[in-house]
Design a protein around this motif. Structure first.
Motif, short mmCIF file in Angstrom:
data_model
loop_
_atom_site.label_atom_id
_atom_site.label_comp_id
_atom_site.label_asym_id
_atom_site.label_seq_id
_atom_site.Cartn_x
_atom_site.Cartn_y
_atom_site.Cartn_z
N SER A 94 0.79 -1.41 0.08
CA SER A 94 0.00 0.01 0.03
C SER A 94 1.01 1.28 -0.09
O SER A 94 0.32 2.39 -0.11
N ALA A 95 2.13 0.99 -0.08
CA ALA A 95 3.11 2.40 0.10
C ALA A 95 2.85 3.22 -1.23
O ALA A 95 2.92 2.64 -2.58
N SER A 96 2.71 4.55 -0.99
CA SER A 96 2.12 5.45 -2.26
C SER A 96 2.96 6.73 -1.90
O SER A 96 3.29 6.97 -1.01
N ILE A 97 3.03 7.34 -3.35
CA ILE A 97 3.82 8.61 -3.21
C ILE A 97 2.46 9.61 -2.76
O ILE A 97 3.06 10.89 -2.81
N HIS A 98 1.34 9.34 -2.60
CA HIS A 98 0.27 10.18 -2.43
C HIS A 98 -0.35 9.91 -0.94
O HIS A 98 -0.34 8.85 -0.65
N LYS A 99 -0.69 11.07 -0.28
CA LYS A 99 -1.42 10.87 0.76
C LYS A 99 -2.96 10.56 0.40
O LYS A 99 -3.56 11.31 -0.22
N GLY B 145 -6.46 4.86 3.45
CA GLY B 145 -5.87 3.16 2.94
C GLY B 145 -4.79 2.98 2.63
O GLY B 145 -4.33 2.01 2.24
N LYS B 146 -3.87 3.98 2.14
CA LYS B 146 -2.46 4.12 1.87
C LYS B 146 -1.20 4.43 2.83
O LYS B 146 -1.69 5.06 3.66
N ALA B 147 -0.24 3.57 2.85
CA ALA B 147 0.97 3.98 3.65
C ALA B 147 1.67 5.26 2.72
O ALA B 147 1.66 4.89 1.62
N TYR B 148 2.04 6.07 3.38
CA TYR B 148 2.52 7.26 2.63
C TYR B 148 3.97 7.45 2.76
O TYR B 148 4.50 7.19 3.80
N VAL B 149 4.76 7.52 1.59
CA VAL B 149 6.12 7.76 1.38
C VAL B 149 6.41 9.16 1.04
O VAL B 149 6.19 9.66 0.05
N ASP B 150 7.03 9.85 2.02
CA ASP B 150 7.50 11.20 1.92
C ASP B 150 8.70 11.52 1.17
O ASP B 150 9.75 11.20 2.05
N LEU B 151 9.00 11.50 0.09
CA LEU B 151 10.36 11.44 -0.69
C LEU B 151 11.09 12.87 -0.21
O LEU B 151 12.31 12.87 -0.31
N TRP C 136 12.87 5.76 -9.12
CA TRP C 136 11.61 5.13 -9.83
C TRP C 136 10.54 6.11 -10.12
O TRP C 136 9.97 6.14 -11.25
N VAL C 137 10.38 7.26 -9.52
CA VAL C 137 9.41 8.18 -9.45
C VAL C 137 9.82 9.11 -10.67
O VAL C 137 8.95 9.46 -11.72
#
Length: 324
Positions: free
Chosen positions: A165-170, A173-179, A214-215
């Motif tokens: 569920s790790a996502s670049i968006h808040k 239902g998602k886990a958030y990755v703050d790049l 990757w992004v």
């Protein structure tokens, strides 16, 4: 069930229905007051001889499976009692818990698995012409999503659901990755905290560099582990394929997505990381860390091992008496 996504809920419901079916076939003819220790012990023997539907290779159930079924029965009886539908204590005898899985990957095994996942190309068989029957490689790299899952799991020790569920968006239902800040908010937004600790953690520099690339290269659309541009529900099938292609030794246990968590904990201990830092990083209690992985730490029982061979120190008091 609201803490899980739709696909996971379906899997859990299917498992529960299967367990209820097995329990009913054995206990269904008995009344609650007839449930004895001998009866529940008999279920373990009964369950061990039955082929479990859906198990690979038609394997039969073991003590672990019967224990999980009996836990379901115990929970049902407990719920029945809370509703005041029966009075008195009904004890469910449980078989002993099996040994915990300790399989972890060496760094060379991890490197081999990552290499296979990133380089593997799908093969197709030619069905016509003079080259009929020959297999050719396509331009489809069908295991690269598993490679990304592996990197995140190995470097963070995060549970499979939070990686998926790790996502670049808040978003709920998602886990958030703050790049930008290099932080991984592992607890999915909108989900309450559970005993499966998922603390926010700093992302290791090497992994953070991979994620940013990757992004930047648009390998990632919204989630870090995707298949055909969509987030994956599970990588069990892909990982099983990768493990087979990598030829990893499975004599000490199978390699599954959860093996990555074991591996991260083991590597942290081998590096001599302080217990409170390692436990916080993994979202694991210090007791669990010590009990399961402490023997990998370079300081594990070193004082005892060095002192056992030394002679007992003898000193003398001011009165001339020998003091140990």
């Amino acid at each position: 069930m609201k803490e899980y996504d739709e696909e996971t809920q379906k899997v859990l419901i299917d498992r529960l229905c299967a367990a209820i079916g097995r329990l009913d076939s054995y206990f269904g003819k008995y009344k609650l007051g007839q449930v004895t220790t001998d009866l529940t012990n008999g279920y373990v023997t009964h369950r061990a001889g039955k082929t479990v539907e859906g198990r690979k290779g038609g394997r039969v159930g073991g003590k672990g499976g019967s224990r999980r079924d009996l836990e379901t029965l115990r929970a049902a009886i407990g719920h029945h009692a809370k509703q005041n539908l029966h009075h008195g204590i009904v004890h469910i005898a449980m078989p002993e818990k099996g040994a915990s899985r300790e399989r972890w990957l060496t760094r060379s095994e991890a490197a081999r698995l990552l290499w296979i996942c990133w380089r593997y190309q799908e093969e197709q068989t030619i069905h016509r012409g003079t080259n009929k029957g020959i297999k050719i490689k396509t331009e489809k790299y069908t295991l690269r999503h598993v490679a990304k899952f592996l990197l995140i799991g190995l470097y963070t020790g995060t549970r499979a659901a939070s990686i998926a569920s790790a996502s670049i968006h808040k978003a709920p239902g998602k886990a958030y990755v703050d790049l930008d800040e290099g932080l991984y908010y592992r607890k999915r937004i909108g989900h309450r905290a559970t005993n499966k600790k998922q603390p926010t953690m700093p992302i290791p520099d090497r992994l953070l560099a991979h994620m940013r690339r990757w992004v930047d290269k648009r390998i990632v659309a919204s989630h870090f582990v995707e298949w055909n541009g969509l987030p994956v529900k599970s990588v069990k099938t892909g990982m099983a394929s990768a493990v087979e292609k990598a030829g990893l030794d499975l004599s000490e246990g199978n390699v599954t997505p959860h093996t990555l968590r074991h591996t991260a904990a083991t590597w942290l201990m081998q590096q001599g990381v302080e217990l409170w830092q390692a436990s916080g990083y993994l979202g694991m209690s210090e007791k669990t860390l010590i009990d399961n992985y402490g023997h990998h730490h370079p300081d594990y029982m070193r004082d005892a091992a060095s002192l056992i061979t030394q002679k007992r120190k003898i000193t003398r008091s001011k009165l001339g008496r020998r003091v140990a």
